[in-house]
Design a protein around this motif. Structure first.
Motif, PDB file in Angstrom:
ATOM      1  N   GLU A 386       0.837  -1.195   0.000  1.00  0.00           N
ATOM      2  CA  GLU A 386       0.000   0.000   0.000  1.00  0.00           C
ATOM      3  C   GLU A 386       0.870   1.243   0.000  1.00  0.00           C
ATOM      4  O   GLU A 386       1.835   1.346   0.746  1.00  0.00           O
ATOM      5  N   ASN A 387       0.492   2.182  -0.813  1.00  0.00           N
ATOM      6  CA  ASN A 387       1.306   3.385  -0.979  1.00  0.00           C
ATOM      7  C   ASN A 387       0.418   4.608  -0.830  1.00  0.00           C
ATOM      8  O   ASN A 387      -0.447   4.851  -1.659  1.00  0.00           O
ATOM      9  N   PRO A 388       0.614   5.419   0.225  1.00  0.00           N
ATOM     10  CA  PRO A 388      -0.237   6.590   0.407  1.00  0.00           C
ATOM     11  C   PRO A 388      -0.216   7.538  -0.780  1.00  0.00           C
ATOM     12  O   PRO A 388      -1.181   8.249  -1.024  1.00  0.00           O
ATOM     13  N   ASP A 389       0.892   7.559  -1.529  1.00  0.00           N
ATOM     14  CA  ASP A 389       0.979   8.458  -2.670  1.00  0.00           C
ATOM     15  C   ASP A 389       0.159   7.976  -3.857  1.00  0.00           C
ATOM     16  O   ASP A 389       0.001   8.691  -4.838  1.00  0.00           O
ATOM     17  N   THR A 390      -0.329   6.746  -3.821  1.00  0.00           N
ATOM     18  CA  THR A 390      -1.182   6.260  -4.903  1.00  0.00           C
ATOM     19  C   THR A 390      -2.563   5.881  -4.372  1.00  0.00           C
ATOM     20  O   THR A 390      -3.209   4.982  -4.884  1.00  0.00           O
ATOM     21  N   ASN A 391      -3.005   6.584  -3.321  1.00  0.00           N
ATOM     22  CA  ASN A 391      -4.370   6.401  -2.850  1.00  0.00           C
ATOM     23  C   ASN A 391      -5.322   7.204  -3.723  1.00  0.00           C
ATOM     24  O   ASN A 391      -5.006   8.300  -4.181  1.00  0.00           O
ATOM     25  N   LEU A 392      -6.520   6.653  -3.909  1.00  0.00           N
ATOM     26  CA  LEU A 392      -7.595   7.336  -4.613  1.00  0.00           C
ATOM     27  C   LEU A 392      -8.712   7.632  -3.626  1.00  0.00           C
ATOM     28  O   LEU A 392      -8.866   6.931  -2.621  1.00  0.00           O
ATOM     29  N   TYR A 393      -9.514   8.634  -3.932  1.00  0.00           N
ATOM     30  CA  TYR A 393     -10.595   9.012  -3.028  1.00  0.00           C
ATOM     31  C   TYR A 393     -11.886   9.196  -3.824  1.00  0.00           C
ATOM     32  O   TYR A 393     -11.881   9.783  -4.904  1.00  0.00           O
ATOM     33  N   PHE A 394     -12.977   8.663  -3.280  1.00  0.00           N
ATOM     34  CA  PHE A 394     -14.279   9.004  -3.838  1.00  0.00           C
ATOM     35  C   PHE A 394     -15.298   9.038  -2.718  1.00  0.00           C
ATOM     36  O   PHE A 394     -15.061   8.549  -1.613  1.00  0.00           O
ATOM     37  N   TYR A 395     -16.441   9.627  -3.018  1.00  0.00           N
ATOM     38  CA  TYR A 395     -17.290  10.130  -1.953  1.00  0.00           C
ATOM     39  C   TYR A 395     -18.740   9.687  -2.130  1.00  0.00           C
ATOM     40  O   TYR A 395     -19.114   9.102  -3.145  1.00  0.00           O
ATOM     41  N   GLY A 396     -19.549   9.979  -1.108  1.00  0.00           N
ATOM     42  CA  GLY A 396     -20.957   9.623  -1.142  1.00  0.00           C
ATOM     43  C   GLY A 396     -21.812  10.730  -0.549  1.00  0.00           C
ATOM     44  O   GLY A 396     -21.320  11.634   0.129  1.00  0.00           O
ATOM     45  N   LEU A 397     -23.098  10.663  -0.815  1.00  0.00           N
ATOM     46  CA  LEU A 397     -24.072  11.582  -0.230  1.00  0.00           C
ATOM     47  C   LEU A 397     -24.998  10.775   0.678  1.00  0.00           C
ATOM     48  O   LEU A 397     -25.487   9.715   0.287  1.00  0.00           O
ATOM     49  N   SER A 398     -25.223  11.269   1.888  1.00  0.00           N
ATOM     50  CA  SER A 398     -26.118  10.615   2.827  1.00  0.00           C
ATOM     51  C   SER A 398     -27.264  11.563   3.149  1.00  0.00           C
ATOM     52  O   SER A 398     -27.037  12.730   3.463  1.00  0.00           O
ATOM     53  N   ILE A 399     -28.495  11.054   3.074  1.00  0.00           N
ATOM     54  CA  ILE A 399     -29.690  11.875   3.288  1.00  0.00           C
ATOM     55  C   ILE A 399     -30.558  11.223   4.353  1.00  0.00           C
ATOM     56  O   ILE A 399     -30.773  10.009   4.338  1.00  0.00           O
ATOM     57  N   VAL A 400     -31.056  12.039   5.286  1.00  0.00           N
ATOM     58  CA  VAL A 400     -32.129  11.595   6.173  1.00  0.00           C
ATOM     59  C   VAL A 400     -33.331  12.489   5.882  1.00  0.00           C
ATOM     60  O   VAL A 400     -33.233  13.713   5.875  1.00  0.00           O
ATOM     61  N   ASN A 401     -34.465  11.871   5.569  1.00  0.00           N
ATOM     62  CA  ASN A 401     -35.684  12.585   5.170  1.00  0.00           C
ATOM     63  C   ASN A 401     -36.577  12.751   6.403  1.00  0.00           C
ATOM     64  O   ASN A 401     -37.012  11.763   7.008  1.00  0.00           O
TER      65      ASN A 401
END
Length: 651
Positions: A386-401
């Motif tokens: 594992e290499n911190p310099d080759t980490n990728l990031y992606f995200y999410g949306l959380s909703i409470v109605n």
């Protein structure tokens, strides 16, 4: 005649000496030397009298296919080798022993048990990083003669230090305390190195990995990520043809699909060279191959690139570099947060136990990878690649109605769409469970029934109906308590999933995962139906922006809400602040940073809308329009009353 009985020294030079240990074993003594104008014309060598060295030398001659010349060199195999080595002045070049044969002779010699006894009798020497000159090691107090320098470094020290092949070197002739002695041959030429000094060649290849055309390290499901690995061509001296293992392994985390067909291979004389200037050898299948395999340690898929032709010096020259390009694709098994990806290099480090191919006549002899390193990882990475310099990031949306009436009651079965800013078409998602969706990798959806555009808020009934995994709220919990609870949550997962393996969100929650940085328009297209039907008027619509631009970063993004027409959307806040365990991730850090919770309200009466801001302005306009309409109706009614026939009145 020079004195061949004085003490001498040997100096080992190299950039990678730190961490290595050496022994200098004399195999031949100088019995006579001829000097011409200050330079060596000839040296006579006699096999060292250490017990067993004569027999060890004879065995080594047999191993390289050179008959013992007992008439010219009786009991003196080392003298025969020294006299006939075509790489040394004074040798008989017509029947010369090549440099390749010399390497094999030395390798055979040091593996002989008789040599081991001589090696055990001498001291070990090393250099450390605090030495005055860590790139040089001088061994003093030696008798003049021909020596084998043995690298006695233990192998397996984190993959960064590995024993090199033994080196053959002679001391200077007739040195004294005030005179370095004779070190150069009379007709030496540029190819003959001076005596007394040997250059150490590191046997540890280097490797590093980087992104190609990746600006902000943010990805969405379906994104193709391009990499370049740079590795150095190893020193394969001492290994038989085909006996050196050189294997590059790409180690992706869950959520990254490997693509062996995308691999391309190049060679370059310099590490900093460009792909455009490098020599492509992708078509040479005899030199390398790539395939998907399961890691023996984790069982997860890895990309393994082997180089069976690494010893082919026509393509792979020591000191040059190998460029490998390939791609991975973010898949629908990803979880919002960090996608790690590293690289490992396995290589042979024991010439006494080389790799052997499959032997049909004797399967016990192969296939065998010999003794390889534990793996050299990208220097900025960990032992698992594992290499911190080759980490990728992606995200999410959380909703409470929730209901605007009391601000707390959770509403169910409302439907939302998510579209990228600038697009009129809703994005397509795949359902992981009730209220749990991830962006479809294939936005064209070749199997339409597997994709949805309307995302339904969970009603929380799946646990009772199907025994499905239910994402339970814990109220306000500490980080430590949250971690302990999520560990239990993970441990029970295998027994508590539905048949399809989907995870259902708690009632009133909606999780949308697999998004990159950008601005998304979230629109409620159907009102909630539980605990009661809400009107389809004044449905919330807003935009949420995910950014990792400064002051935010890829691993600490910023979520902001704008264009909230009816003022029905709260500010995104850490997901675990309300104690919800999201199916997006069970890591509290990921919950907090990569999928914050946004409260979206519904109203069942216009009076519940805000009287300020855009919503207030719109309401004011609506009220004004209603007043105008009523005024027009009254006006028309009064006009009709004045035009009634004679004798009729308006009551």
């Amino acid at each position: 005649m020079p004195d061949t009985n004085t003490n001498a020294s040997l100096t080992i030079k190299g950039n990678a000496l730190v961490g290595h240990k050496f022994k200098a074993v004399r195999i031949g003594k100088y019995s006579m030397a001829t000097i011409d104008d200050g330079k060596i014309r000839k040296i006579s060598v006699t096999t060292d009298p250490a017990p067993g060295l004569v027999d060890a030398g004879k065995h080594a001659l047999q191993d390289i296919g050179v008959p013992e010349d007992s008439s010219s060199y009786p009991g003196n195999p080392i003298g025969q080798v020294a006299a006939n080595w075509s790489g040394a002045q004074g040798g008989n070049n017509s029947s010369g022993i090549t440099s390749s044969q010399i390497r094999k002779f030395v390798l055979s010699l040091v593996q002989d048990p008789q040599f081991a006894n001589a090696q055990a009798a001498v001291d070990e020497h090393s250099v450390n990083a605090n030495s005055p000159d860590p790139k040089s090691l001088t061994i003093s107090g030696l008798k003049q003669g021909l020596y084998v320098i043995v690298d006695t470094t233990p192998t397996g020290q984190g993959g960064r230090v590995s024993a090199s092949v033994p080196m053959l070197v002679g001391t200077a002739v007739a040195p004294t305390a005030n005179d370095p002695g004779y070190t150069e041959y009379a007709d030496g030429g540029a190819d003959i190195a001076p005596l007394g000094v040997i250059t150490f060649k590191a046997n540890v290849p280097l490797i590093e990995k980087k992104f190609v055309n990746m600006q902000n390290r943010s990805v969405a499901v379906g994104t193709k990520v391009n990499y370049q690995v740079t590795a150095s061509v190893p020193l394969t001296s001492g290994f038989p043809d085909g006996g050196y293992v050189y294997k590059v392994t790409d180690v992706p985390s869950k959520g990254l699909s490997i693509n062996p067909a995308s691999v391309k291979v190049y060679t370059s004389p310099t590490e900093s060279g460009s792909i455009a200037a490098a020599t492509e050898i992708t078509s040479h299948s005899e030199l390398w191959n790539a395939r998907a395999e399961n890691s023996p340690e984790t069982g997860n898929p890895v990309l393994v690139i082997r180089f069976p032709g690494i010893m082919n010096t026509s393509y792979f020259k020591y000191g040059q570099f190998i460029f490998i390009t390939y791609s991975n694709t973010v898949n629908e098994q990803s979880q919002s947060g960090v996608l790690s990806n590293g690289v490992m290099l396995n290589y042979s480090n024991d010439f006494s136990n080389p790799s052997t191919p499959l032997d049909p006549m004797d399967p016990s002899k192969g296939p065998n990878e010999g003794t390889g390193s534990q793996g050299v990882t990208d220097p900025s990475g960990g032992s698992d690649g594992e290499n911190p310099d080759t980490n990728l990031y992606f995200y999410g949306l959380s909703i409470v109605n929730r209901s605007k009436v009391d601000g707390r009651s959770r509403l169910m079965n409302g439907k939302f769409t998510v579209s990228q800013e600038g697009s009129d078409s809703p994005m397509k998602f795949k359902q992981r469970g009730k209220g749990n969706y991830i962006r479809a990798a294939d936005q064209n959806c070749s199997v339409p029934e597997q994709c949805v555009t309307e995302l339904v808020v969970s009603d929380g009934k799946a646990m009772q109906a199907h025994g499905a995994r239910f994402l339970q709220g814990y109220g306000h919990v500490s980080t430590a308590d949250f971690r302990s609870r999520t560990q239990v949550f993970n441990a029970e997962a295998a027994d508590d999933l539905t048949d399809s393996g989907k995870i259902n969100a708690q009632a009133g929650y909606l999780f949308v995962n697999g998004l990159a940085v950008g601005t998304y328009k979230i629109t409620q297209v159907d009102a909630p139906t539980e605990p009661k039907d809400f009107p389809d008027r004044f449905l919330p619509s807003y935009k949420e922006t995910i950014s990792n631009d400064a002051p935010a970063t890829a691993d600490a993004p910023l979520f902001t809400v704008k264009d909230d027409v009816w003022d029905l959307v709260g500010t995104p806040k850490p997901n675990n602040s309300e104690g919800i365990v999201s199916p997006v991730s069970t890591d509290p850090v990921s919950l907090k940073l990569f999928s914050p919770l946004t409260t979206v309200y519904n109203v069942d009466s216009p009076t519940q809308l805000s009287m300020t801001g855009v919503a207030g302005l719109i309401l004011a306009v609506l009220v004004a329009l209603v007043c105008i309409v009523l005024a027009l109706i009254l006006y028309r009614t009064s006009r009709r009353g004045r035009s009634l026939p004679s004798g009729m009145t308006v009551l």
